[in-house]
Scaffold this motif. Structure first.
Motif, PDB file in Angstrom:
ATOM      1  N   GLU A 148       0.437   3.959   1.395  1.00  0.00           N
ATOM      2  CA  GLU A 148       0.291   4.455   2.376  1.00  0.00           C
ATOM      3  C   GLU A 148       1.685   4.038   3.524  1.00  0.00           C
ATOM      4  OE1 GLU A 148      -1.396   7.227   6.105  1.00  0.00           O
ATOM      5  OE2 GLU A 148      -1.773   6.980   3.202  1.00  0.00           O
ATOM      6  N   LYS A 177       4.835   5.761   2.981  1.00  0.00           N
ATOM      7  CA  LYS A 177       4.810   7.467   2.691  1.00  0.00           C
ATOM      8  C   LYS A 177       5.958   8.461   3.201  1.00  0.00           C
ATOM      9  CE  LYS A 177       1.716   7.396   7.543  1.00  0.00           C
ATOM     10  NZ  LYS A 177       0.545   8.073   7.432  1.00  0.00           N
ATOM     11  N   ASP A 195       0.526  -1.447   0.214  1.00  0.00           N
ATOM     12  CA  ASP A 195      -0.237  -0.572   0.380  1.00  0.00           C
ATOM     13  C   ASP A 195       0.970   1.004   0.009  1.00  0.00           C
ATOM     14  OD1 ASP A 195      -1.721   1.947   0.878  1.00  0.00           O
ATOM     15  OD2 ASP A 195      -3.347   0.307   0.969  1.00  0.00           O
TER      16      ASP A 195
END
Length: 514
Positions: A279, A282, A277
């Protein structure tokens, strides 16, 4: 100055800061430096002295770091060896490298026992606990064997080590040996220190960085970019014993790394990982790719999915290894290995050694404080590789008007089809751009009509994809003579422990089929 002294200096300034996390356990710079000092002293008490050669057969672990920096503090020369090498491969390096001591895991004790008989020059085996059985308390320890923990415990915490010269040999890296036996590239303390410092400066690696250390530590890419450069500047290593996408994403969630470095196959696995992912990634400010050319399609797909820039660079063992990186202060150029890093010169030359014009293909050569002193006990090979201070890399490249370099292919991988040059990477780039293709390798095979023909090996995620589908796709994007005349589908491509695709294994497969 050398990297072991620099580690000591950082420990004096940032002693309480984590130097690394391993198996979710932190170790501070003060603790690491103390272990390095004691290990160096312990080696000396075992009879190892400045100039002796020590082989390190370890995977990614604190044992590797302490062994490396401890041996260097003593003034010994370290020879890192891939621990999954065969007995014959390891024995060749130990014999050719005049090794006096070996650091290895307890899992290798049976091999160590055999080597004691065949390699009497090796005077000491230092055995590291693996936590998987065996170990220093198990039976089988001989007079020539010492437990790693015992070597550290007998060492003095006040050991300072001998004076070292910048041209003293620090490490001998045995190259992969695609032709003949591997050669030992001798890297000096100056080579290692200058390249680690220049890379750290170029990539702005500092004490706020947390660097994922998933590349094999015995490989020069990891050694300089992911180990030495962060430790020289107070960064924190997130040590991954063995690469797996699942573990990378777990670390990303827990520790919020800022830098990830890998080879193209690692990026491919991360991109393809179904539970990956954006995320989770990040916190990354920078991803670094090297070891092999990163297909442009993969680079762009990875950047789009995870919203992080990938900076491709270039290096080789003989140059400690880094010579080029894409600059961070401007948009990177897809497909380029970047520009010369500070203090290092790169240029492209003809067969006569004359610099070619921008855009023209020639051999990439390198000059700088990072270039090896030569191959161990191989003066003729050294003279062929280093001419008038320039290291001839064997890689075909071109440079654009802005000083960005592009690797076209290995000089020895060039395919000649009816007198026309075909660069495998160009064909691979086209195949990688197909949405159903996961991995590709291209090589030349003998052809009675044209001298050589182009053969491709493909891993596909679509079982319905056919050879004709891909050949038709290539015809749309390549000149006729560059189009593969055959495509073989494989479940996976053979790779070495760094994730680099082994063309020689595929070539051997072709020969067996013919």
């Amino acid at each position: 100055m050398n990297i072991s002294v620099q580690l000591h200096n950082i420990a004096g300034r940032l002693g309480g800061k984590p130097a690394y996390y391993f198996m979710d356990q932190a170790s501070t710079y003060a603790e690491l430096d103390a272990a390095v000092t004691r290990f160096a002293s312990g080696l000396e008490q075992l009879g190892i002295k400045k100039g002796d050669h020590i082989a390190v057969l370890l995977g990614n672990s604190p044992h590797f770091i302490i062994s490396l920096y401890g041996a260097l503090r003593l003034g010994a020369t370290v020879i890192p060896i891939n621990p999954v090498y065969t007995e014959d491969e390891i024995s060749f390096i130990l014999l050719n490298g005049d090794v006096k001591a070996v650091v290895c895991l307890d899992l290798m004790m049976p091999l160590a026992e055999k080597m004691q008989k065949h390699l009497p020059e090796v005077q000491q085996f230092i055995i590291c606990e693996s936590g998987q059985g065996g170990g220093s308390n198990a039976g089988g320890m001989t007079d020539k064997m010492k437990a790693f923990a015992d070597v550290v415990s007998i060492g003095s915490p006040n050991y300072e080590g001998p004076d070292l010269g910048e041209d003293d040999t620090a490490i001998i890296l045995y190259t992969s040996g695609t032709t003949g036996k591997p050669k030992g590239a001798m890297l000096t303390h100056r080579n290692l220190f200058s390249n680690a410092q220049d890379v750290a400066d170029y990539l702005k690696i500092n004490e706020d960085d947390r660097v994922v250390t998933a590349l094999p530590m015995f490989h020069v890419f990891c050694l300089t970019v992911v180990l030495n450069a962060p430790l020289m500047n107070g960064g924190t290593l997130l040590i991954v014993p063995r690469f797996s996408p699942k573990e990378i994403f777990r670390l990303a969630k827990k520790y919020e790394p800022t830098v990830f470095a890998g080879v193209p196959t690692m990026y491919n696995f991360l991109y393809q990982y179904p539970e990956g992912d954006a995320e989770d990634m990040k916190s990354l400010r920078l991803c670094i790719s090297g070891g092999a050319s990163l297909p442009v399609a993969l680079l762009e797909n990875f950047e789009k999915k995870f919203n992080v820039a990938v900076s491709e660079g270039y290096g080789l063992s003989e140059a400690s290894p880094v010579t080029c990186f894409n600059p961070l202060d401007r948009p990177r150029k897809a497909g380029s290995i970047g520009r010369s890093i500070v203090n290092v010169e790169n240029k492209v030359v003809s067969e006569l050694g004359e610099e070619v014009t921008p855009g023209e293909v020639g051999e990439l050569i390198v000059r700088g404080p990072n270039v090896m002193k030569g191959y161990y006990k191989m003066p003729e090979e050294t003279a062929a590789a280093i001419r008038e201070g320039w290291l001839y890399t064997g890689d075909l490249a071109r440079m654009d008007e802005e000083g960005y370099f592009y690797i076209v292919d290995r000089k020895k991988e060039l395919i000649l089809v009816g007198g026309y040059n075909v660069y495998p990477r160009e064909v691979e780039e086209v195949l990688y751009s197909h949405p159903d293709v996961v991995e590709v390798a291209v090589l030349g095979v003998p052809d009675p009509n044209f001298g050589e023909a182009v053969r491709s090996f493909v891993v596909s995620k679509n079982p319905a994809l056919t050879e004709e589908d891909l050949i038709s796709y290539c015809r749309e994007h390549l000149a006729k003579y560059k189009v593969p005349n055959s495509i073989e589908f494989l479940a996976e491509l053979p790779k070495n422990t760094t994730g680099k695709i082994l063309r020689r294994a595929l070539r051997k497969q072709v020969l067996q089929q013919s």
